[in-house]
Write a protein that holds these residues in place. Structure first.
Motif, PDB file in Angstrom:
ATOM      1  N   GLY A  77     -19.926  20.425 -21.954  1.00  0.00           N
ATOM      2  CA  GLY A  77     -19.800  20.267 -23.402  1.00  0.00           C
ATOM      3  C   GLY A  77     -19.341  18.854 -23.712  1.00  0.00           C
ATOM      4  O   GLY A  77     -18.721  18.186 -22.870  1.00  0.00           O
ATOM      5  N   SER A  78     -19.651  18.374 -24.922  1.00  0.00           N
ATOM      6  CA  SER A  78     -19.221  17.007 -25.221  1.00  0.00           C
ATOM      7  C   SER A  78     -17.711  16.941 -25.394  1.00  0.00           C
ATOM      8  O   SER A  78     -17.122  15.871 -25.274  1.00  0.00           O
ATOM      9  CB  SER A  78     -19.969  16.428 -26.420  1.00  0.00           C
ATOM     10  N   ASP A  79     -17.060  18.064 -25.660  1.00  0.00           N
ATOM     11  CA  ASP A  79     -15.591  18.041 -25.708  1.00  0.00           C
ATOM     12  C   ASP A  79     -15.012  17.544 -24.381  1.00  0.00           C
ATOM     13  O   ASP A  79     -14.074  16.755 -24.358  1.00  0.00           O
ATOM     14  CB  ASP A  79     -15.032  19.435 -26.024  1.00  0.00           C
ATOM     15  N   TYR A 103     -13.422  14.370 -36.594  1.00  0.00           N
ATOM     16  CA  TYR A 103     -13.398  15.553 -35.725  1.00  0.00           C
ATOM     17  C   TYR A 103     -11.956  15.743 -35.255  1.00  0.00           C
ATOM     18  O   TYR A 103     -11.346  14.820 -34.699  1.00  0.00           O
ATOM     19  CB  TYR A 103     -14.336  15.305 -34.548  1.00  0.00           C
ATOM     20  N   SER A 143     -17.679   9.871 -35.655  1.00  0.00           N
ATOM     21  CA  SER A 143     -18.910  10.639 -35.501  1.00  0.00           C
ATOM     22  C   SER A 143     -19.930  10.131 -36.502  1.00  0.00           C
ATOM     23  O   SER A 143     -19.589   9.759 -37.614  1.00  0.00           O
ATOM     24  CB  SER A 143     -18.689  12.128 -35.772  1.00  0.00           C
ATOM     25  N   ALA A 147     -18.135  14.222 -39.054  1.00  0.00           N
ATOM     26  CA  ALA A 147     -17.666  15.598 -39.174  1.00  0.00           C
ATOM     27  C   ALA A 147     -16.254  15.511 -39.762  1.00  0.00           C
ATOM     28  O   ALA A 147     -15.480  14.675 -39.300  1.00  0.00           O
ATOM     29  CB  ALA A 147     -17.622  16.262 -37.814  1.00  0.00           C
ATOM     30  N   ASP A 173     -19.935   9.438 -31.735  1.00  0.00           N
ATOM     31  CA  ASP A 173     -20.110  10.854 -31.412  1.00  0.00           C
ATOM     32  C   ASP A 173     -21.272  11.387 -32.258  1.00  0.00           C
ATOM     33  O   ASP A 173     -21.156  11.530 -33.474  1.00  0.00           O
ATOM     34  CB  ASP A 173     -18.779  11.563 -31.739  1.00  0.00           C
ATOM     35  N   ALA A 175     -22.942  14.357 -32.342  1.00  0.00           N
ATOM     36  CA  ALA A 175     -23.154  15.804 -32.204  1.00  0.00           C
ATOM     37  C   ALA A 175     -24.240  16.321 -33.155  1.00  0.00           C
ATOM     38  O   ALA A 175     -24.927  17.289 -32.844  1.00  0.00           O
ATOM     39  CB  ALA A 175     -21.839  16.539 -32.443  1.00  0.00           C
ATOM     40  N   TYR A 176     -24.402  15.652 -34.322  1.00  0.00           N
ATOM     41  CA  TYR A 176     -25.316  16.172 -35.348  1.00  0.00           C
ATOM     42  C   TYR A 176     -26.511  15.258 -35.610  1.00  0.00           C
ATOM     43  O   TYR A 176     -27.208  15.419 -36.604  1.00  0.00           O
ATOM     44  CB  TYR A 176     -24.538  16.382 -36.653  1.00  0.00           C
ATOM     45  N   THR A 199     -24.600  16.254 -27.580  1.00  0.00           N
ATOM     46  CA  THR A 199     -24.367  17.613 -27.092  1.00  0.00           C
ATOM     47  C   THR A 199     -25.593  18.482 -27.333  1.00  0.00           C
ATOM     48  O   THR A 199     -26.380  18.202 -28.241  1.00  0.00           O
ATOM     49  CB  THR A 199     -23.145  18.234 -27.798  1.00  0.00           C
ATOM     50  N   SER A 201     -25.038  21.584 -28.060  1.00  0.00           N
ATOM     51  CA  SER A 201     -24.434  22.721 -28.766  1.00  0.00           C
ATOM     52  C   SER A 201     -25.014  22.966 -30.155  1.00  0.00           C
ATOM     53  O   SER A 201     -25.186  24.106 -30.567  1.00  0.00           O
ATOM     54  CB  SER A 201     -22.926  22.516 -28.905  1.00  0.00           C
ATOM     55  N   LYS A 202     -25.289  21.907 -30.895  1.00  0.00           N
ATOM     56  CA  LYS A 202     -25.670  22.094 -32.287  1.00  0.00           C
ATOM     57  C   LYS A 202     -27.193  22.069 -32.432  1.00  0.00           C
ATOM     58  O   LYS A 202     -27.800  23.054 -32.798  1.00  0.00           O
ATOM     59  CB  LYS A 202     -25.017  21.025 -33.161  1.00  0.00           C
ATOM     60  N   ARG A 210     -22.515  25.029 -22.865  1.00  0.00           N
ATOM     61  CA  ARG A 210     -21.549  23.963 -22.614  1.00  0.00           C
ATOM     62  C   ARG A 210     -22.145  22.770 -21.861  1.00  0.00           C
ATOM     63  O   ARG A 210     -21.866  22.558 -20.671  1.00  0.00           O
ATOM     64  CB  ARG A 210     -20.312  24.500 -21.848  1.00  0.00           C
TER      65      ARG A 210
HETATM   66  C1  LIG Z   1     -19.173  20.367 -32.122  1.00  0.00           C
HETATM   67  C2  LIG Z   1     -18.716  18.976 -31.942  1.00  0.00           C
HETATM   68  C3  LIG Z   1     -18.379  18.483 -30.682  1.00  0.00           C
HETATM   69  C4  LIG Z   1     -18.258  19.366 -29.467  1.00  0.00           C
HETATM   70  O1  LIG Z   1     -19.407  19.834 -29.000  1.00  0.00           O
HETATM   71  P1  LIG Z   1     -19.461  20.605 -27.608  1.00  0.00           P
HETATM   72  O2  LIG Z   1     -20.554  19.878 -26.899  1.00  0.00           O
HETATM   73  O3  LIG Z   1     -19.804  22.004 -27.977  1.00  0.00           O
HETATM   74  O4  LIG Z   1     -18.162  20.495 -26.899  1.00  0.00           O
HETATM   75  C5  LIG Z   1     -18.039  17.151 -30.554  1.00  0.00           C
HETATM   76  N1  LIG Z   1     -17.978  16.350 -31.624  1.00  0.00           N
HETATM   77  C6  LIG Z   1     -18.254  16.787 -32.856  1.00  0.00           C
HETATM   78  C7  LIG Z   1     -18.151  15.861 -34.011  1.00  0.00           C
HETATM   79  C8  LIG Z   1     -18.613  18.123 -33.057  1.00  0.00           C
HETATM   80  O5  LIG Z   1     -18.832  18.580 -34.277  1.00  0.00           O
END
Ligand SMILES: *Cc1c(COP(=O)(O)O)cnc(C)c1O
Length: 353
Positions: A77-79, A103, A143, A147, A173, A175-176, A199, A201-202, A210
């Motif tokens: 996961g990016s976390d 975030y 980000s 976010a 970052d 993510a989106y 990531t 994830s989204k 992950r």
């Molecule tokens: C959801 C999100 C993450 C984490 O994503 P994972 O890959 O699920 O850990 C990281 N940064 C931002 C801004 C997010 O919204």
């Protein structure tokens, strides 16, 4: 440890009937090719450790982004990728800088790894004031799209920031980014101080698998590998690697589902505006909204009573806002109907006073 305040993830209800618009998951889920790739991997080979270097995945990512595999880092996961970045690259005398509305994991990692940080206020329209970052710092992270505001940034302002801060690591970052943003991966060739984090994830509907990435100069990536190999040699298991490879190899599915989300977002925005919400321009799979009459927290509770979850942050400047994930069309219809009812009820009640 007693003084730590951990990150609080959005709620994951057990009830499958809840309409879940609180954690920005993708309502369309992963590509069918991802599911068959994972199923094919469920076999006796699970007795063996996975590839600690995830070489196949890195090569495929490098190819897609026209960079070399030594510019790619992968994590659970990016976390986790972000945790390694904070741990390994952001401990300096000067504070790390990030927006006050960002975030909420960033300050958590700073406190965990004892990193000094300062937040820079977003402007009144929740835009980033890049000039405020031109000062001594131990790194910069934000980000894009941001976010939880959903606002996107122009690449030329990021480029300027990178040029002004060539002695600091700058982390974008993303993510989106697949929902309408502009990726900064292309800038990693020119700027050795840039790390771009993404990531599955989204946008790829794989929050449960992950898998996250960082792209940047080989020197930064090598540093992250050292941190990772001092922590966990196998952050991606065999199923995650197989699923991630298949996800990256199915850009058509990504494109199709992201376009669906963007189309629904457009409709959601106009419906919300009709109901007297103010909606920030979004390039993400969520919208950030405030209502002209009703308090965000009250709306969130009233929605919850109707089994619709959205996210409210009890935080300065944004306590009057709700973050609503763009779900499927029928979920958005249910949300709009519920909001219509809730707003009509409170209006009745207020008129009766
Ligand atoms: C959801 C999100 C993450 C984490 O994503 P994972 O890959 O699920 O850990 C990281 N940064 C931002 C801004 C997010 O919204």
């Amino acid at each position: 440890m007693r003084a730590l305040t951990p990150y609080v993830p959005g709620e994951q209800p057990r009830d499958p009937d809840v309409i879940k618009l609180n954690t920005n998951e993708n309502p369309y889920g992963p590509s069918p090719k991802v599911l068959s790739a994972i199923r094919a991997e469920v076999n006796d080979a699970l007795r063996l450790y996975p590839d600690p270097n995830t070489s196949q995945l890195k090569s495929i990512l490098a190819e897609v982004h026209s960079i070399s595999p030594d510019q790619v880092f992968v994590g659970n996961g990016s976390d986790e990728v972000l945790a390694h970045i904070f741990h390994g690259l952001l401990q300096h005398d000067e504070p790390v800088l990030f927006p006050d509305i960002a975030y909420s994991f960033y300050p958590v990692y700073c406190r965990l790894y004892d990193i000094a940080y300062e937040t820079i206020p977003l402007d009144v329209k929740f835009g980033i004031n890049f000039d405020a970052y031109n000062r001594p710092n131990g790194g910069i992270i934000f980000s894009n799209p941001n976010a939880p505001t959903g606002r996107g940034l122009k690449l030329d302002s990021i480029e300027e920031l990178l040029a002004h801060n060539s002695d600091s690591v700058v982390i974008v970052d993303e993510a989106y980014v697949a929902f309408g943003g502009e990726s900064a991966i292309g800038l990693t060739e020119k700027f050795k101080n840039l790390l771009v984090v993404q990531t599955l994830s989204k946008s790829h509907g794989l929050a449960g698998l992950r898998v996250g990435f960082a792209f940047g100069h080989p020197t930064l990536i090598e540093a992250l590998e050292r941190v990772k190999n001092s922590f966990n040699s196998y952050p991606l298991d065999r199923l995650a690697i197989a699923g991630a490879v298949a996800a990256i190899q199915d850009p058509e599915y990504l494109d199709k589902t992201c376009k669906q989300v963007v189309a629904t977002r457009k409709r959601l925005v106009s419906e919300l505006e009709r109901l007297k919400f103010e909606v920030l321009p979004s390039q993400a799979n969520f919208v950030f909204v405030t209502h002209l009459r009703n308090a965000a927290e009250d709306i969130s509770h009233a929605l919850r009573d109707r089994s619709i979850f959205v996210r409210h942050f009890d935080q300065a400047r944004i306590a009057d806002y709700l973050r609503i994930t763009v779900g499927k069309d029928d979920e958005i219809n249910a949300l709009i109907n519920a909001l219509q009812e809730i707003l009509a009820e409170t209006e009745q009640r207020d008129l009766g006073k």
